[in-house]
Design an enzyme around this catalytic site. Structure first.
Site, PDB file in Angstrom:
ATOM      1  N   ASN A   9       0.880  -1.171   0.000  1.00 48.85           N
ATOM      2  CA  ASN A   9       0.000   0.000   0.000  1.00 48.85           C
ATOM      3  C   ASN A   9       0.913   1.216   0.000  1.00 48.85           C
ATOM      4  O   ASN A   9       1.434   1.608   1.041  1.00 48.85           O
ATOM      5  CB  ASN A   9      -0.911  -0.019   1.222  1.00 48.85           C
ATOM      6  N   ARG A  93      -2.708  -2.223  -3.437  1.00 46.23           N
ATOM      7  CA  ARG A  93      -3.902  -1.407  -3.283  1.00 46.23           C
ATOM      8  C   ARG A  93      -3.798  -0.230  -4.247  1.00 46.23           C
ATOM      9  O   ARG A  93      -2.823   0.524  -4.213  1.00 46.23           O
ATOM     10  CB  ARG A  93      -4.027  -0.887  -1.855  1.00 46.23           C
ATOM     11  N   HIS A 181     -12.985   2.975  -0.326  1.00 42.91           N
ATOM     12  CA  HIS A 181     -12.891   2.024   0.795  1.00 42.91           C
ATOM     13  C   HIS A 181     -13.512   0.671   0.438  1.00 42.91           C
ATOM     14  O   HIS A 181     -13.910  -0.081   1.321  1.00 42.91           O
ATOM     15  CB  HIS A 181     -13.577   2.589   2.054  1.00 42.91           C
ATOM     16  N   ARG A 241      -9.661  15.893   5.815  1.00 40.93           N
ATOM     17  CA  ARG A 241     -10.473  16.177   4.627  1.00 40.93           C
ATOM     18  C   ARG A 241     -11.827  16.761   5.026  1.00 40.93           C
ATOM     19  O   ARG A 241     -12.421  16.359   6.020  1.00 40.93           O
ATOM     20  CB  ARG A 241     -10.675  14.907   3.802  1.00 40.93           C
ATOM     21  N   GLU A 379      -8.156  -5.097   4.930  1.00 41.32           N
ATOM     22  CA  GLU A 379      -8.042  -4.842   3.499  1.00 41.32           C
ATOM     23  C   GLU A 379      -6.875  -5.610   2.884  1.00 41.32           C
ATOM     24  O   GLU A 379      -6.961  -6.084   1.740  1.00 41.32           O
ATOM     25  CB  GLU A 379      -7.866  -3.348   3.257  1.00 41.32           C
TER      26      GLU A 379
END
Length: 405
Positions: A9, A93, A181, A241, A379
């Site tokens: 990742n 990813r 996600h 964010r 993940e």
């Protein structure tokens, strides 16, 4: 020594990694770690599958130590650690798969070219996600690589759920609600049948709450709607964010404050959210521990928006059977779960304080009309499973003599 599937990742200045034993059906974790501070002060940390530290390093004057050097170092570490591991495949990813990739894809030069063209859709993530892919494709073209996309899970949404009310000349260029996600949501959907058959088969909202936060509405484990849209800045407020903004705010920032597009980008991605509202931190742990009114207000805004979006997704599902919390805040912040569930009492949610304090897995009371769960996401394991399935048809890889990283 084990044949391992490496999961990467990659960000702008870091590469998080995990290695899984590809020769065993359950894909046990062999090691995990991170290379961060790339291009400035590189540092390496690694732990084995049980959490014991097995490696660390630092490089002074590391301006020339970037993604390429990190990938090379990691390959050597795998080869030398505990007698040596054989790297048989790499899963990555990748934030954006665009309109084409509804599932993982084996990496080829043509695939990389297509994914590179998607940079304008995810400028802060896509270029960095692709760097290790390109490096390995050049140095080890024989090594199977698989790209796994955060957008792919949401391809099951209806066309009207993904569309913006914009002219076709714009939407035909791929301007739509993609959702993100997805690897986290896919993992949760895969384990729900073991916890709650009603949640797995019915109408469920999963709250992926972390530094990046979003909600996803699922029916029978398939995405119906999500809070993130065209980019990963949409929807809920996050660590740094902004979440959803009236587009008129952007026009105001440009017209009245003289901000250009890069300044606006920096504001809504890096200087807003919990950090911007509180003026203290983007870390929910620090905010929960603070007595500062600004911290309390940031938390109130965060949970209010989650509750508001939960109502919206319940409407999209035309009912609600279950709510699942996951990711860093969702798994670890009991006060946030408490506040969200209290706001959702009108939906039939009744939280059990003791269960919530202990982290579940079930945190709703027996009388609750909606079951509420805390489920750790994974993940990376999802990526490893996809990588094995595409590279080896879901079976353990067959080694040949001389297969070394």
């Amino acid at each position: 020594m084990a044949d391992v599937i490496l999961v990467l990742n990659a960000g702008s200045s870091s590469i998080k990694f995990r290695a899984y034993d590809a020769g065993r059906q359950e894909l046990p974790l062999v090691l995990r770690g991170v290379l961060d501070g790339l291009y400035t002060s590189p540092a390496f940390h690694a732990w084995d599958g049980k959490g014991a530290e097995i490696g660390n390093a630092r490089w002074e004057g590391g301006e020339g130590f970037g993604h390429a050097e990190a990938v090379e170092f990691l390959a050597r570490f795998l080869r030398d650690e505990e007698g040596g591991h054989t790297l048989v495949a790499v899963g990555h990813r990748v934030v954006h798969g665009g309109m084409r990739y509804a599932g993982p894809a084996r990496v080829t030069p043509a695939v990389v070219a297509e994914l590179t063209a998607l940079r304008p859709l995810a400028p802060l993530h896509q270029p960095h996600n692709l760097k290790p892919i390109q490096i390995l494709l050049e140095r080890r073209p024989d090594l199977p690589q698989v790209a796994c996309f955060d957008t792919a899970f949401h391809f099951t949404q209806a066309q009207h759920a993904r569309a913006f009310a914009l002219p076709a000349a714009i939407t035909d260029r791929g301007v739509c609600r993609y959702g993100f996600h997805g690897l986290s949501y896919e993992y949760i959907a895969s384990v729900l049948p073991r916890l709650d058959r009603r949640a797995a088969q019915g109408a469920t909202v999963v709250a992926h709450l972390g530094n990046g936060s979003s909600l996803c509405a699922m029916t029978a484990g398939r995405s119906v709607a999500s809070t993130m849209g065209f980019t990963a800045v949409d929807g809920l407020p996050m660590g740094t964010r902004s979440g959803s903004l009236d587009p008129g705010v952007i026009l105001y920032l440009m017209d009245e404050l003289g901000m250009d597009t890069r300044a606006v980008e920096d504001l809504i991605y890096r200087k807003s959210g919990l950090l911007g509202v509180s003026g203290i931190s983007s870390d929910m742990r620090e905010l929960l521990a603070s007595d500062d009114p600004r911290a309390r207000f940031a938390i109130q805004l965060y949970t209010y928006r989650i509750g508001r979006e939960l109502g919206s997704l319940a409407a999209a599902l035309e009912g609600l059977d279950a709510l699942v919390f996951t990711a860093g805040i969702g798994e670890n912040a009991a006060p946030i779960r408490q506040q969200v569930c209290e706001r959702a009492a009108w939906l039939g949610v009744e939280i059990d304080g003791g269960r919530n304090a202990h982290g579940g897995p079930r945190i709703s009371s027996e009388a609750s009309g909606i079951s509420v769960w805390v489920v750790p996401t994974d993940e990376e394991l999802m990526i490893a499973k996809h990588t094995r399935a595409i590279a080896f048809g879901g079976d353990a890889p067959v080694r040949t003599q001389g297969d070394r990283p």
